[in-house]
Design a protein around this motif. Sequence first.
Motif, PDB file in Angstrom:
ATOM      1  N   LEU A 353      -3.196   8.124   4.378  1.00 18.73           N
ATOM      2  CA  LEU A 353      -3.322   8.980   3.158  1.00 18.73           C
ATOM      3  C   LEU A 353      -2.387   9.214   2.127  1.00 18.73           C
ATOM      4  N   CYS A 354      -2.790   9.540   0.875  1.00 12.66           N
ATOM      5  CA  CYS A 354      -1.786   9.694  -0.203  1.00 12.66           C
ATOM      6  C   CYS A 354      -2.446  10.587  -1.308  1.00 12.66           C
ATOM      7  N   CYS A 355      -1.612  11.365  -1.692  1.00 15.38           N
ATOM      8  CA  CYS A 355      -1.986  12.404  -2.697  1.00 15.38           C
ATOM      9  C   CYS A 355      -3.348  13.039  -2.285  1.00 15.38           C
ATOM     10  N   GLY A 356      -3.425  13.290  -1.174  1.00  8.55           N
ATOM     11  CA  GLY A 356      -4.511  14.152  -0.354  1.00  8.55           C
ATOM     12  C   GLY A 356      -5.780  13.460  -0.266  1.00  8.55           C
ATOM     13  N   ARG A 369      -3.723   1.009  -1.588  1.00  7.21           N
ATOM     14  CA  ARG A 369      -3.214   1.191  -2.470  1.00  7.21           C
ATOM     15  C   ARG A 369      -3.878   2.570  -2.942  1.00  7.21           C
ATOM     16  N   CYS A 370      -2.754   3.516  -3.456  1.00  4.76           N
ATOM     17  CA  CYS A 370      -3.524   4.842  -3.686  1.00  4.76           C
ATOM     18  C   CYS A 370      -3.947   4.810  -5.212  1.00  4.76           C
ATOM     19  N   GLU A 371      -5.068   5.315  -5.430  1.00  8.26           N
ATOM     20  CA  GLU A 371      -5.702   5.455  -6.918  1.00  8.26           C
ATOM     21  C   GLU A 371      -5.090   6.296  -7.772  1.00  8.26           C
ATOM     22  N   LYS A 372      -4.274   7.392  -7.196  1.00  5.47           N
ATOM     23  CA  LYS A 372      -3.929   8.369  -7.987  1.00  5.47           C
ATOM     24  C   LYS A 372      -2.347   7.889  -8.535  1.00  5.47           C
ATOM     25  N   CYS A 373      -1.668   7.581  -7.794  1.00  7.36           N
ATOM     26  CA  CYS A 373      -0.136   7.398  -7.940  1.00  7.36           C
ATOM     27  C   CYS A 373       0.450   5.838  -8.004  1.00  7.36           C
ATOM     28  N   GLY A 374      -0.639   5.046  -7.484  1.00  5.89           N
ATOM     29  CA  GLY A 374      -0.390   3.566  -7.314  1.00  5.89           C
ATOM     30  C   GLY A 374       0.435   3.235  -6.291  1.00  5.89           C
TER      31      GLY A 374
END
Length: 422
Positions: A353-356, A369-374
């Motif tokens: 999980l990352c950035c919700g 990879r987080c699509e929001k914060c990279g």
Amino acid sequence: MIIGLDDTDSKNGMCTTYLTAVLIEKLKGYGTIKGYPLLIRLNPNIKYKTRGNAALALPVELNRSADAENVKQLVTSTLEEMAVFSEENTNPGVVFIEKTPQRMQNDLSLFSMRAVQDVLEIHEALELLARHGISYRGYKNKRGLIGALAAAGFALCGLPDPTFELIAYREKERWGTPRWMDEDSVWAAAATPGTWDTADYENKRIVFAPHSPDPILFGIRGRSEDAVRCAFLMIKSEPVERHVVYKTNQNTDMHLISAKISDVQDDRSYILDGRVSKAPKTIEGGHVIFEISDTCAALECAAFEPTKGFRHLIRQLRAGDEVTVYGSVKERTLNLEKIKINSLNLYESRNPLCCGKRMKSMGRGQGYRCEKCGATRKEPVTESLQRNISPGFYEVPPSARRHLAKPLVRFDMPPAASSCAH
Ligand SMILES: [Zn+2]
């Protein structure tokens, strides 16, 4: 003398148990039945069976040994009169065991078990009959000799875990007409201790009476003669022409072989340990299919549509659950009769999980990879799973139960000693 009989059934009329019931009456002038007549269920996967794949044996104590030939004559003529020879799958066989040397007993006990667990050829029965000089009569392709000899073998060598069935027969003029019985009395009888499968409580159905045009009115199964007679007395129905209490191998799991998945062959039945390797999916027709594996092999398992509510349980299985499956294998698919869930997989691997939100996979072995914060992560995370089922034994409902399958109520049931209030 032990008389073994098989394969006189037809799709719409005769059944071998009725022939046996008539023979019991006809044989009264010659002697008495020693113990019980036997109703033996053979390998349920045999393709050419007529209906339930049942064979019968009658152990008779003759009043005079000089009557042996007359008895054989009476049995064969009754069979010829009653069996339906015109049906392709009706291939009657009858055997008469008179002397029982130890060597014959050894051969027969092996043969009888194979008739329940394995696939036998007609020539194997013929060889055994010849080796021990057993008199017999085989009709048409003689396939009935396999079951006739197997049933006689159990009468000779004994059943390790017997159960009982009281079969009530209809008056002849009613054959083919709807059966009449008072449903309330049947539901009351169904609650008799030491009996099972008279009714299917979950599906609210009476299941102890067939719907085919044969002579059977109903059959009550139980752990003792006492128990089945007790239930019988409670039932109000159309007149019963005659009834017989059989000793049987029904509901004993005698057909099941404990094995490894890699040993599985079609047309046999097994108890197998494995881990769910492909999650259940529902296919056309409402059947539920999943796969189990061990370290060297995999096998498809199925809960077919007639197993009704049992499928809800099966659908809850997940990859990683440890199970023991019970059932028959056909075309590399095990038809589930029972399942024991040994342990549930309480964890699953998920994207971090990352950035919700769940991170996106960048390809096999490439990390996430987080699509929001990279942000990136190399490994997935292990999260605990909520499960709605518990470890334990589960079975198909009585309406879908095969004759040989042992119901869970029998696992905790003491063998005999019933108390009948009537
Ligand atoms: Zn992020």
